[in-house]
Design a protein around this motif. Structure first.
Motif, mmCIF file in Angstrom:
data_model
loop_
_atom_site.group_PDB
_atom_site.id
_atom_site.type_symbol
_atom_site.label_atom_id
_atom_site.label_comp_id
_atom_site.label_asym_id
_atom_site.label_seq_id
_atom_site.Cartn_x
_atom_site.Cartn_y
_atom_site.Cartn_z
ATOM 1 N N PHE A 48 -4.682 -2.879 -3.680
ATOM 2 C CA PHE A 48 -4.042 -3.540 -2.542
ATOM 3 C C PHE A 48 -2.559 -3.185 -2.477
ATOM 4 O O PHE A 48 -2.032 -2.880 -1.395
ATOM 5 N N ALA A 49 -1.877 -3.198 -3.612
ATOM 6 C CA ALA A 49 -0.452 -2.836 -3.636
ATOM 7 C C ALA A 49 -0.249 -1.414 -3.119
ATOM 8 O O ALA A 49 0.696 -1.148 -2.359
ATOM 9 N N LEU A 50 -1.133 -0.498 -3.499
ATOM 10 C CA LEU A 50 -1.024 0.885 -3.033
ATOM 11 C C LEU A 50 -1.233 0.987 -1.525
ATOM 12 O O LEU A 50 -0.608 1.812 -0.861
ATOM 13 N N LYS A 51 -2.102 0.158 -0.979
ATOM 14 C CA LYS A 51 -2.335 0.186 0.466
ATOM 15 C C LYS A 51 -1.118 -0.300 1.247
ATOM 16 O O LYS A 51 -0.930 0.061 2.392
ATOM 17 N N CYS A 52 -0.285 -1.113 0.584
ATOM 18 C CA CYS A 52 0.936 -1.614 1.225
ATOM 19 C C CYS A 52 2.145 -0.715 0.955
ATOM 20 O O CYS A 52 3.130 -0.770 1.700
ATOM 21 N N ALA A 53 2.070 0.081 -0.081
ATOM 22 C CA ALA A 53 3.221 0.891 -0.499
ATOM 23 C C ALA A 53 3.601 1.919 0.559
ATOM 24 O O ALA A 53 2.743 2.579 1.139
ATOM 25 N N GLY A 54 4.885 2.011 0.811
ATOM 26 C CA GLY A 54 5.394 3.022 1.729
ATOM 27 C C GLY A 54 5.328 2.650 3.196
ATOM 28 O O GLY A 54 5.746 3.423 4.052
ATOM 29 N N VAL A 55 4.823 1.469 3.508
ATOM 30 C CA VAL A 55 4.776 1.033 4.905
ATOM 31 C C VAL A 55 6.103 0.341 5.217
ATOM 32 O O VAL A 55 6.540 -0.543 4.473
ATOM 33 N N ALA A 56 6.738 0.742 6.292
ATOM 34 C CA ALA A 56 7.997 0.123 6.701
ATOM 35 C C ALA A 56 7.787 -1.370 6.935
ATOM 36 O O ALA A 56 6.740 -1.791 7.439
ATOM 37 N N ALA A 57 8.766 -2.162 6.545
ATOM 38 C CA ALA A 57 8.657 -3.625 6.650
ATOM 39 C C ALA A 57 8.276 -4.073 8.055
ATOM 40 O O ALA A 57 7.458 -4.981 8.216
ATOM 41 N N ASP A 58 8.843 -3.441 9.072
ATOM 42 C CA ASP A 58 8.541 -3.865 10.444
ATOM 43 C C ASP A 58 7.108 -3.530 10.865
ATOM 44 O O ASP A 58 6.583 -4.111 11.800
ATOM 45 N N ARG A 59 6.465 -2.619 10.144
ATOM 46 C CA ARG A 59 5.078 -2.264 10.482
ATOM 47 C C ARG A 59 4.062 -3.083 9.689
ATOM 48 O O ARG A 59 2.891 -3.124 10.043
ATOM 49 N N MET A 60 4.503 -3.740 8.613
ATOM 50 C CA MET A 60 3.600 -4.545 7.789
ATOM 51 C C MET A 60 3.003 -5.718 8.571
ATOM 52 O O MET A 60 1.928 -6.191 8.255
ATOM 53 N N LEU A 177 -6.282 -1.190 8.307
ATOM 54 C CA LEU A 177 -4.934 -1.446 8.835
ATOM 55 C C LEU A 177 -4.000 -0.288 8.516
ATOM 56 O O LEU A 177 -3.267 0.190 9.383
ATOM 57 N N ARG A 178 -4.027 0.173 7.281
ATOM 58 C CA ARG A 178 -3.144 1.263 6.878
ATOM 59 C C ARG A 178 -3.473 2.547 7.626
ATOM 60 O O ARG A 178 -2.579 3.267 8.067
ATOM 61 N N GLU A 179 -4.746 2.835 7.787
ATOM 62 C CA GLU A 179 -5.131 4.035 8.524
ATOM 63 C C GLU A 179 -4.627 3.966 9.961
ATOM 64 O O GLU A 179 -4.131 4.949 10.515
ATOM 65 N N ARG A 180 -4.698 2.801 10.555
ATOM 66 C CA ARG A 180 -4.226 2.629 11.932
ATOM 67 C C ARG A 180 -2.707 2.748 12.024
ATOM 68 O O ARG A 180 -2.176 3.302 12.989
ATOM 69 N N ILE A 181 -2.002 2.264 11.002
ATOM 70 C CA ILE A 181 -0.532 2.296 11.018
ATOM 71 C C ILE A 181 -0.014 3.731 10.881
ATOM 72 O O ILE A 181 0.827 4.172 11.662
ATOM 73 N N ASP A 182 -0.498 4.451 9.869
ATOM 74 C CA ASP A 182 0.094 5.777 9.635
ATOM 75 C C ASP A 182 -0.906 6.850 9.217
ATOM 76 O O ASP A 182 -0.514 7.947 8.809
ATOM 77 N N GLY A 183 -2.199 6.546 9.317
ATOM 78 C CA GLY A 183 -3.211 7.547 8.992
ATOM 79 C C GLY A 183 -3.544 7.687 7.520
ATOM 80 O O GLY A 183 -4.439 8.441 7.162
ATOM 81 N N ALA A 184 -2.850 6.960 6.649
ATOM 82 C CA ALA A 184 -3.101 7.085 5.210
ATOM 83 C C ALA A 184 -4.421 6.411 4.840
ATOM 84 O O ALA A 184 -4.709 5.310 5.287
ATOM 85 N N THR A 185 -5.204 7.110 4.035
ATOM 86 C CA THR A 185 -6.486 6.569 3.562
ATOM 87 C C THR A 185 -6.698 7.008 2.113
ATOM 88 O O THR A 185 -5.970 7.843 1.583
ATOM 89 N N GLY A 186 -7.726 6.425 1.505
ATOM 90 C CA GLY A 186 -8.200 6.926 0.222
ATOM 91 C C GLY A 186 -7.430 6.514 -1.003
ATOM 92 O O GLY A 186 -7.274 7.295 -1.924
ATOM 93 N N PHE A 187 -6.950 5.308 -1.057
ATOM 94 C CA PHE A 187 -6.213 4.870 -2.242
ATOM 95 C C PHE A 187 -7.178 4.419 -3.294
ATOM 96 O O PHE A 187 -7.609 3.378 -3.425
#
Length: 187
Positions: A48-60, A177-187
């Motif tokens: 879960f922490a990895l899925k949140c890592a690197g996301v800008a605060a305003d996008r969280m 959610l993360r995939e929708r925000i910035d395309g990141a997947t697979g943590f």
């Protein structure tokens, strides 16, 4: 890898090697029940922490999968409350206020996102640390408490399994959610 080679065991081995790449602890393949359950819970917490890592605060706080009200920020707040509820309030019997919940606003963990994201993450991590200490101090997985809602007896084992399921479910939400925000997947 062929379809024949793609078995649940092969998927598990891929997850173990992913653990090495991401810094998550490797899941134990042997050992006692407490060590196994706590390792799986910590693995899900770190996922879960990895899925949140690197996301800008305003996008969280973006509710990125309409019509759902879920956001990464809301999940952080929710999981902090879940950790406190099960480990500190139920199992340890600590007299603490619930986090991000009241009878008149039961969904405030997901709906009231006016707080600081970094503070929410720090609170969640703090609740995880409290939970680890409580579990480590428990005499066994058979130690029990009573539900604050139903009054039914439950064991620490039940709570750990329930939390693993809770994190697994919400990690799936966080993945979308993360995939929708910035395309990141697979943590």
């Amino acid at each position: 890898m062929t379809a024949k080679d793609y078995t649940p065991l092969a998927r598990h081995i891929q997850l173990a090697s992913a653990s090495e790449r991401t810094g998550r602890p490797e899941l134990p393949r042997t050992g006692g029940e407490r060590a196994t359950l706590t390792a799986f819970l910590d693995w899900h917490r770190e996922t879960f922490a990895l899925k949140c890592a690197g996301v800008a605060a305003d996008r969280m706080s973006e509710k990125a999968v309409p019509p759902s009200g879920l956001s990464l920020h809301g999940l952080v707040r929710h999981l902090a409350g879940v950790e406190r509820w099960w480990f500190r309030q139920h199992f340890a019997g600590e007299d603490l206020p619930t986090l991000h919940y009241s009878d008149h606003a039961p969904d405030q963990d997901f709906e009231w996102l006016d707080g600081d994201v970094a503070e929410a993450l720090a609170l969640w991590r703090g609740e995880c640390e409290h939970a680890r200490r409580i579990v480590a101090a428990a005499p066994s997985l058979d130690a029990t408490c009573r539900s604050l809602v139903t009054g039914k007896e439950m064991s620490l084992r039940f709570i750990l399994v329930d939390l693993i399921a809770e994190y697994a479910r919400h990690n799936g939400h966080a993945d979308l959610l993360r995939e929708r925000i910035d395309g990141a997947t697979g943590f």
